[in-house]
Design an enzyme around this catalytic site. Structure first.
Site, mmCIF file in Angstrom:
data_model
loop_
_atom_site.group_PDB
_atom_site.id
_atom_site.type_symbol
_atom_site.label_atom_id
_atom_site.label_comp_id
_atom_site.label_asym_id
_atom_site.label_seq_id
_atom_site.Cartn_x
_atom_site.Cartn_y
_atom_site.Cartn_z
ATOM 1 N N SER A 65 6.459 1.439 5.186
ATOM 2 C CA SER A 65 6.420 2.600 4.287
ATOM 3 C C SER A 65 7.704 2.779 3.486
ATOM 4 C CB SER A 65 6.089 3.862 5.093
ATOM 5 O OG SER A 65 6.995 4.041 6.146
ATOM 6 N N LYS B 284 6.891 0.144 10.375
ATOM 7 C CA LYS B 284 8.292 0.018 9.948
ATOM 8 C C LYS B 284 8.535 1.124 8.912
ATOM 9 C CE LYS B 284 12.168 -1.371 8.133
ATOM 10 N NZ LYS B 284 12.492 -0.016 7.651
ATOM 11 N N GLY C 178 5.894 0.161 -1.534
ATOM 12 C CA GLY C 178 7.322 -0.030 -1.760
ATOM 13 C C GLY C 178 7.513 -0.889 -2.989
ATOM 14 N N SER C 179 8.606 -1.622 -3.008
ATOM 15 C CA SER C 179 8.900 -2.354 -4.240
ATOM 16 C C SER C 179 8.077 -3.636 -4.333
ATOM 17 C CB SER C 179 10.388 -2.671 -4.306
ATOM 18 O OG SER C 179 10.703 -3.586 -3.293
ATOM 19 N N GLU D 41 0.806 -1.254 -2.545
ATOM 20 C CA GLU D 41 1.015 -0.483 -3.774
ATOM 21 C C GLU D 41 2.494 -0.589 -4.078
ATOM 22 O OE1 GLU D 41 -1.346 0.586 -5.575
ATOM 23 O OE2 GLU D 41 -2.912 0.214 -4.104
ATOM 24 N N CYS E 134 6.688 6.471 -7.932
ATOM 25 C CA CYS E 134 6.208 5.208 -8.515
ATOM 26 C C CYS E 134 5.505 5.496 -9.836
ATOM 27 C CB CYS E 134 5.273 4.532 -7.550
ATOM 28 S SG CYS E 134 4.032 5.657 -6.940
ATOM 29 N N GLU F 259 11.637 -1.523 -13.981
ATOM 30 C CA GLU F 259 11.531 -0.294 -13.196
ATOM 31 C C GLU F 259 12.944 0.148 -12.789
ATOM 32 O OE1 GLU F 259 9.990 -0.260 -9.080
ATOM 33 O OE2 GLU F 259 8.846 1.530 -9.613
#
Ligand code: NAD
Length: 542
Positions: free
Chosen positions: A187, A212, A265-266, A293, A327, A425
């Site tokens: 996450s 995690k 996350g990224s 995502e 995001c 980003e």
């Protein structure tokens, strides 16, 4: 065994409380903020329901006052990762053989505890640990978490309800097994609700997880874990394993039993996980489900018929709420020359009114960015724009990390539609605007579609409904969540299922039933009533 066919109707979304000064919820929250600020808690690992302390520790601090330590946390090593996998596997059968209504009741109880007893706990932890103001925390840590938990129960019912038809002389059934193995839930720091859902969505469908959590969200994530346990989640169904992402990831991804990754996350981290899964395919029991995502380069596109005030408000809220660390945050904007002077004056004056500071001062629209790494990366983009002759800073551009990681809302105007801050980003409070000539509308739509590798969220502002439909259609793949005359942030569970494609992820739409389908491994059972007794078909006979 109760064999009722139970249907959970779609819930209504959790109401967002107002926290007006003097209100009951505000008094409770202020008290809890004081309590959490005045203690330094210890955050252990929780594996198989037991607290584990490894002695290898790190600190959790407030991003807006980084000298203030909120907690000491224990980090997992290889041994604890293996223990977490074993614990998840041990309880797997028990959990997925339970009547699904029992799993549902645990989800609903967790939702109820968060709405009542622990509302201020989870809000205070998210505010202090992730630097969210009251409103940003309430819509995330409380409302969205509750919505995910409740909606998933009704989505699960819809999935279980689906059955194939049966033809003559047969009975067909579908059984929705959990995945065979465990799910690795990884996450991000920016949404407490996502941390909950990355675990609880697979768990609702009968899976068990190794979790995690992001180090910079540990305070709220630890309290979440305690709420899940109080709601009745059996030991080992979720195993809370803080520590280094790369170390934990490497060991988990090597496991024969790794049946799925539920990640937010990224883009870079998801690519690493996908690469590890691909490299390990020969070693897995099943092909793992990979649901991720990732990032975005979300846009606002203004048509010449747009209303400038609506556009300016969407830009400010879309780009700067939670310091642009959503995001979905607007980070590039296309505005026609004819609307620009008025729009520019409005967004600049609104941005200059914004105060940035401590979460406890409710007048602050913005707070700190999450940590020093993020601060350095975001301010690097600002400095790049300052030194370029293709861009000018219209407002903001100042920052300080002395006490907290504070960055002023920054608006950049560029003459180059491919300027670095239009493409990459940034994940901070930086909005870049490209002003186009009204006659170049079509080329600019094309630019918007092709400038960034991402495809997460985007918005069009237009009073001309035909033009809005045309732009919506041309930008079909530019965003998985597309908005007409609204900011590109703020998707709500059950109302706007969320996710994007291209480099933004697998688009499995969290907050909708599509996501839950990824966490089942259906078995089709065909039963024949009167089986054949002759291997020859009738046409073969003379
Ligand atoms: P991140 O990728 O740095 O970290 C996410 C999680 O991955 C953390 O728990 C981290 O410890 C872990 N991790 C890092 N390296 C790992 C590895 N090698 N193996 C296993 N785990 C590893 O992301 P972040 O900074 O926490 O979050 C910000 C990013 O998340 C942004 O790119 C943002 O756009 C994205 N995001 C996307 C969505 C969405 O729905 N699309 C929602 C929220 C955030």
């Amino acid at each position: 065994m109760n064999n009722a066919l139970y249907n959970f109707t779609a819930p209504s979304n959790e109401p967002v409380l107002e926290y007006l000064e003097g209100s009951n919820e505000r008094i409770l929250l202020d008290k809890e903020l004081k309590r959490q600020e005045s203690v330094e808690i210890e955050i252990p690992l929780i594996i198989g329901g037991k607290e584990i302390r490894t002695g290898n520790t790190g600190k959790v601090v407030m991003p807006h006052h980084h000298g203030h330590i909120l907690a000491t946390y224990h980090k997992a090593g290889e041994k604890e990762v293996n223990m977490a996998i074993d614990a998840a596997l041990e309880v797997n059968r028990l959990w997925n053989n339970l009547p699904w209504t029992t799993r549902a009741s645990i989800m609903l109880k967790a939702a109820e505890l968060l709405a009542t007893t622990y509302r201020s706990t989870i809000n205070a932890a998210t505010m202090l640990g992730q630097s969210k103001n009251i409103y940003q925390s309430e819509i995330d840590a409380v409302c969205e978490t509750i919505d995910f938990l409740k909606y998933n129960v009704s989505f699960a019912g819809k999935i279980y309800e689906f059955q194939p038809r049966s033809a003559f002389n047969q009975l067909n059934r579908m059984e929705f097994r959990a995945l065979e193995g465990f799910v690795f839930a990884v996450s991000p720091f920016n949404f407490t609700s996502i941390a909950s859902n990355l675990n609880m969505a697979p768990v609702m469908m009968g899976n068990t997880t190794v979790w995690k959590p992001a180090t910079t969200a540990l305070l709220s994530n630890y309290y979440l874990m305690k709420v899940f346990m109080e709601a009745g989640l059996p030991a080992g169904v979720i195993n809370f394993v803080p520590g280094s992402g790369s170390l934990i990831g490497k060991h988990v991804m090597n496991s024969y039993h790794m049946a799925g990754v539920h990640f937010t996350g990224s883009n870079a981290t998801f690519n690493t996980l996908w690469g590890q899964a691909a490299g390990n395919l020969e070693n897995y029991k099943s092909y793992p489900r990979l649901v991720g995502e990732t990032g975005g380069k979300d846009f606002i596109f203004a048509h010449p018929s747009a209303l400038t005030r609506e556009l300016a408000v969407a830009a400010i809220r879309g780009a700067f709420e939670y310091q642009g660390q959503k995001c979905s945050a607007a980070s590039r904007m296309y505005v026609p020359e004819s609307l620009w002077p008025e729009t520019r004056d409005m967004i600049v004056s609104m941005a200059e009114e914004i105060t940035v500071g401590d979460v406890k001062d409710a007048s602050n629209f913005m707070n700190a960015v999450i940590d020093e790494k993020a601060f350095d990366s975001i301010t690097g983009y600002i400095d790049y724009a300052k030194s370029s002759n293709e861009a000018k800073i219209l407002t903001g551009g100042t920052y300080s990390k002395e006490e907290g990681f504070f960055i002023r809302p920054t608006i950049i105007e560029t003459v180059n539609p491919h300027f670095k801050t239009m493409e990459e980003e940034i994940f901070g409070p930086v909005l870049t605007v490209y002003v186009y000539k009204d006659k170049d509308l079509d080329d600019t739509i094309e630019l918007c579609d092709t400038t960034s590798p991402f495809g997460l969220t985007g918005a069009v502002f237009s009073q001309d409904r035909i033009a809005a439909a045309r732009i919506c259609n041309k930008l079909r793949y530019a965003a998985g969540n597309f908005y007409i005359n609204d900011k590109p942030t703020g998707a709500i569970v059950g109302l706007q299922p969320f996710g994007g494609s291209r480099a933004s992820g697998t688009n499995d739409k969290a907050g909708g039933e599509f996501n839950l389908v990824r966490w089942v491994n259906p078995r089709t059972i065909k039963e024949t009533f009167v089986p054949a007794t002759d291997y020859k078909y009738p046409y073969m006979k003379k």
